[in-house]
Every structure is written in structure tokens, then in C-alpha cells.
Design a protein around this motif. Structure first.
Motif, PDB file in Angstrom:
ATOM      1  N   LEU A   1     -55.890  36.699 -30.310  1.00 45.09           N
ATOM      2  CA  LEU A   1     -54.512  37.132 -30.550  1.00 45.09           C
ATOM      3  C   LEU A   1     -53.527  36.214 -29.823  1.00 45.09           C
ATOM      4  O   LEU A   1     -52.516  35.801 -30.385  1.00 45.09           O
ATOM      5  N   ALA A   2     -53.845  35.864 -28.592  1.00 40.10           N
ATOM      6  CA  ALA A   2     -52.990  34.951 -27.825  1.00 40.10           C
ATOM      7  C   ALA A   2     -52.963  33.566 -28.473  1.00 40.10           C
ATOM      8  O   ALA A   2     -51.913  32.909 -28.513  1.00 40.10           O
ATOM      9  N   ALA A   3     -54.097  33.114 -29.009  1.00 40.67           N
ATOM     10  CA  ALA A   3     -54.138  31.812 -29.687  1.00 40.67           C
ATOM     11  C   ALA A   3     -53.243  31.832 -30.917  1.00 40.67           C
ATOM     12  O   ALA A   3     -52.488  30.886 -31.166  1.00 40.67           O
ATOM     13  N   GLY A   4     -53.310  32.909 -31.687  1.00 36.98           N
ATOM     14  CA  GLY A   4     -52.453  33.035 -32.858  1.00 36.98           C
ATOM     15  C   GLY A   4     -50.988  33.079 -32.488  1.00 36.98           C
ATOM     16  O   GLY A   4     -50.144  32.441 -33.132  1.00 36.98           O
ATOM     17  N   ALA A   5     -50.665  33.815 -31.426  1.00 39.99           N
ATOM     18  CA  ALA A   5     -49.273  33.901 -30.966  1.00 39.99           C
ATOM     19  C   ALA A   5     -48.781  32.533 -30.497  1.00 39.99           C
ATOM     20  O   ALA A   5     -47.649  32.132 -30.782  1.00 39.99           O
ATOM     21  N   TRP A   6     -49.624  31.805 -29.789  1.00 39.34           N
ATOM     22  CA  TRP A   6     -49.247  30.475 -29.318  1.00 39.34           C
ATOM     23  C   TRP A   6     -49.006  29.537 -30.499  1.00 39.34           C
ATOM     24  O   TRP A   6     -48.049  28.757 -30.496  1.00 39.34           O
ATOM     25  N   ALA A   7     -49.849  29.615 -31.521  1.00 42.80           N
ATOM     26  CA  ALA A   7     -49.674  28.770 -32.711  1.00 42.80           C
ATOM     27  C   ALA A   7     -48.356  29.098 -33.410  1.00 42.80           C
ATOM     28  O   ALA A   7     -47.626  28.194 -33.822  1.00 42.80           O
ATOM     29  N   VAL A   8     -48.019  30.383 -33.523  1.00 43.52           N
ATOM     30  CA  VAL A   8     -46.742  30.764 -34.133  1.00 43.52           C
ATOM     31  C   VAL A   8     -45.580  30.285 -33.277  1.00 43.52           C
ATOM     32  O   VAL A   8     -44.574  29.792 -33.790  1.00 43.52           O
ATOM     33  N   ARG A   9     -45.718  30.365 -31.965  1.00 40.24           N
ATOM     34  CA  ARG A   9     -44.661  29.873 -31.082  1.00 40.24           C
ATOM     35  C   ARG A   9     -44.425  28.382 -31.307  1.00 40.24           C
ATOM     36  O   ARG A   9     -43.292  27.915 -31.379  1.00 40.24           O
ATOM     37  N   ILE A  10     -45.504  27.616 -31.432  1.00 35.45           N
ATOM     38  CA  ILE A  10     -45.379  26.178 -31.690  1.00 35.45           C
ATOM     39  C   ILE A  10     -44.728  25.952 -33.055  1.00 35.45           C
ATOM     40  O   ILE A  10     -43.860  25.082 -33.206  1.00 35.45           O
ATOM     41  N   ALA A  11     -45.116  26.739 -34.057  1.00 36.93           N
ATOM     42  CA  ALA A  11     -44.516  26.611 -35.390  1.00 36.93           C
ATOM     43  C   ALA A  11     -43.012  26.867 -35.341  1.00 36.93           C
ATOM     44  O   ALA A  11     -42.226  26.130 -35.948  1.00 36.93           O
ATOM     45  N   VAL A  12     -42.612  27.897 -34.613  1.00 39.02           N
ATOM     46  CA  VAL A  12     -41.181  28.204 -34.481  1.00 39.02           C
ATOM     47  C   VAL A  12     -40.468  27.067 -33.740  1.00 39.02           C
ATOM     48  O   VAL A  12     -39.388  26.622 -34.153  1.00 39.02           O
ATOM     49  N   ALA A  13     -41.075  26.573 -32.665  1.00 38.87           N
ATOM     50  CA  ALA A  13     -40.472  25.458 -31.922  1.00 38.87           C
ATOM     51  C   ALA A  13     -40.335  24.213 -32.808  1.00 38.87           C
ATOM     52  O   ALA A  13     -39.341  23.485 -32.729  1.00 38.87           O
ATOM     53  N   MET A  14     -41.339  23.972 -33.662  1.00 38.71           N
ATOM     54  CA  MET A  14     -41.270  22.839 -34.588  1.00 38.71           C
ATOM     55  C   MET A  14     -40.138  23.044 -35.595  1.00 38.71           C
ATOM     56  O   MET A  14     -39.376  22.115 -35.878  1.00 38.71           O
ATOM     57  N   ALA A  15     -40.004  24.252 -36.136  1.00 40.23           N
ATOM     58  CA  ALA A  15     -38.929  24.537 -37.095  1.00 40.23           C
ATOM     59  C   ALA A  15     -37.567  24.342 -36.436  1.00 40.23           C
ATOM     60  O   ALA A  15     -36.652  23.761 -37.034  1.00 40.23           O
ATOM     61  N   VAL A  16     -37.426  24.789 -35.199  1.00 43.52           N
ATOM     62  CA  VAL A  16     -36.174  24.608 -34.459  1.00 43.52           C
ATOM     63  C   VAL A  16     -35.911  23.117 -34.254  1.00 43.52           C
ATOM     64  O   VAL A  16     -34.801  22.625 -34.479  1.00 43.52           O
ATOM     65  N   ALA A  17     -36.946  22.371 -33.841  1.00 42.79           N
ATOM     66  CA  ALA A  17     -36.788  20.929 -33.611  1.00 42.79           C
ATOM     67  C   ALA A  17     -36.416  20.191 -34.895  1.00 42.79           C
ATOM     68  O   ALA A  17     -35.659  19.211 -34.849  1.00 42.79           O
ATOM     69  N   TRP A  18     -36.904  20.664 -36.028  1.00 45.50           N
ATOM     70  CA  TRP A  18     -36.578  20.057 -37.321  1.00 45.50           C
ATOM     71  C   TRP A  18     -35.210  20.522 -37.822  1.00 45.50           C
ATOM     72  O   TRP A  18     -34.742  20.077 -38.869  1.00 45.50           O
ATOM     73  N   GLY A  19     -34.585  21.456 -37.104  1.00 46.47           N
ATOM     74  CA  GLY A  19     -33.274  21.957 -37.506  1.00 46.47           C
ATOM     75  C   GLY A  19     -33.320  22.937 -38.661  1.00 46.47           C
ATOM     76  O   GLY A  19     -32.324  23.140 -39.355  1.00 46.47           O
TER      77      GLY A  19
END
Length: 138
Positions: free
Chosen positions: A31-49
């Protein structure tokens, strides 16, 4: 604390791959691995604007925890959830569940990460067998 693999594919609205992120992370649970992956996905979306995005996970429990109307919390991953919510505050991100059986791209990336075949993978250099899976996942 164990280690787990996380893998992400960032695509545009046509399904074209914009970025790929994968690697081993040290977490306490799947569950923590999945949450971390989603966090990275959100950070990537933010970085891409990107102000709008659909972020898919094959972890139904996690997707349920990320819904706006969800009142329950999970203390084991609450800090990661708080980060996801904080990063998402100025955006319209939809968190969606996808069945693990049809998540063939993530499975391919995870399997090949473990054996070291992804050291040079990028959106411009995607192996043909992964390209085929990406087309099938659309």
C-alpha cells in the motif's frame, strides 16, 4: 521495512508516452509503495504543468483513500496521502482504479527493472515489446 518496485508511465490524452519513471523504493507495505508511486505521478504532473490529469493505480484501497468524499484515513500512509493532497491543491487530478490484469505496461516495466534492462529507457527509446503493450492498454 522492505523494498518494492514502483513504475509510472506518463501519457498525454492520445496515449503517447511523455515520461517513464521506475525504480526500487524502501517502504513498509505494498500500500505504501502504491501511495509513493501515486505521489511521484502527481509530482511529475505538477512539474509538467498539468492542471488536469487522470492518475491510475491498480491499488483499489489507495484509490478509495484518495477520493474527495472519503472520510477514513490510513495512518500507515497518511503522510504520503497528505503530500498527494497538498501537491494536488491547485489542480484537477482524478484518481482512478485500473484492474491489475490489464495493467500490462506496469507489469512489464517492473519485471524488466528487476533484471536491469531499463537503464536507458526513455520516451524516445521505448523497446518495441513495451510499445505494443502501451497500444493495447489504450
Amino acid at each position: 521495512m522492505g523494498s518494492s518496485w514502483q513504475q509510472l508511465i506518463l501519457r498525454n490524452f492520445d496515449g503517447a508516452v511523455l515520461d517513464i519513471n521506475h525504480g526500487r523504493i524502501k517502504v513498509s507495505s505494498a500500500l505504501a509503495a502504491g501511495a509513493w508511486a501515486v505521489r511521484i505521478a502527481v509530482a511529475m504532473a505538477v512539474a509538467w504543468g498539468k492542471k488536469e490529469a487522470i492518475i491510475e493505480s491498480d491499488c483499489k484501497v489507495l484509490v478509495d483513500l484518495l477520493q474527495p468524499d472519503h472520510a477514513n484515513t490510513n495512518w500507515t500512509i497518511q503522510a504520503i496521502i497528505d503530500d498527494i493532497v497538498s501537491l494536488s491543491v491547485d489542480a484537477n487530478y482524478v484518481f482512478s482504479w485500473c484492474n491489475r490484469k490489464v495493467n500490462s505496461c506496469a507489469h512489464w516495466i517492473a519485471s524488466n527493472s528487476r533484471i536491469g534492462l531499463l537503464s536507458f529507457i526513455s520516451p524516445c527509446n521505448i523497446p518495441s515489446n513495451l510499445c505494443s503493450l502501451i497500444r493495447l492498454d489504450l
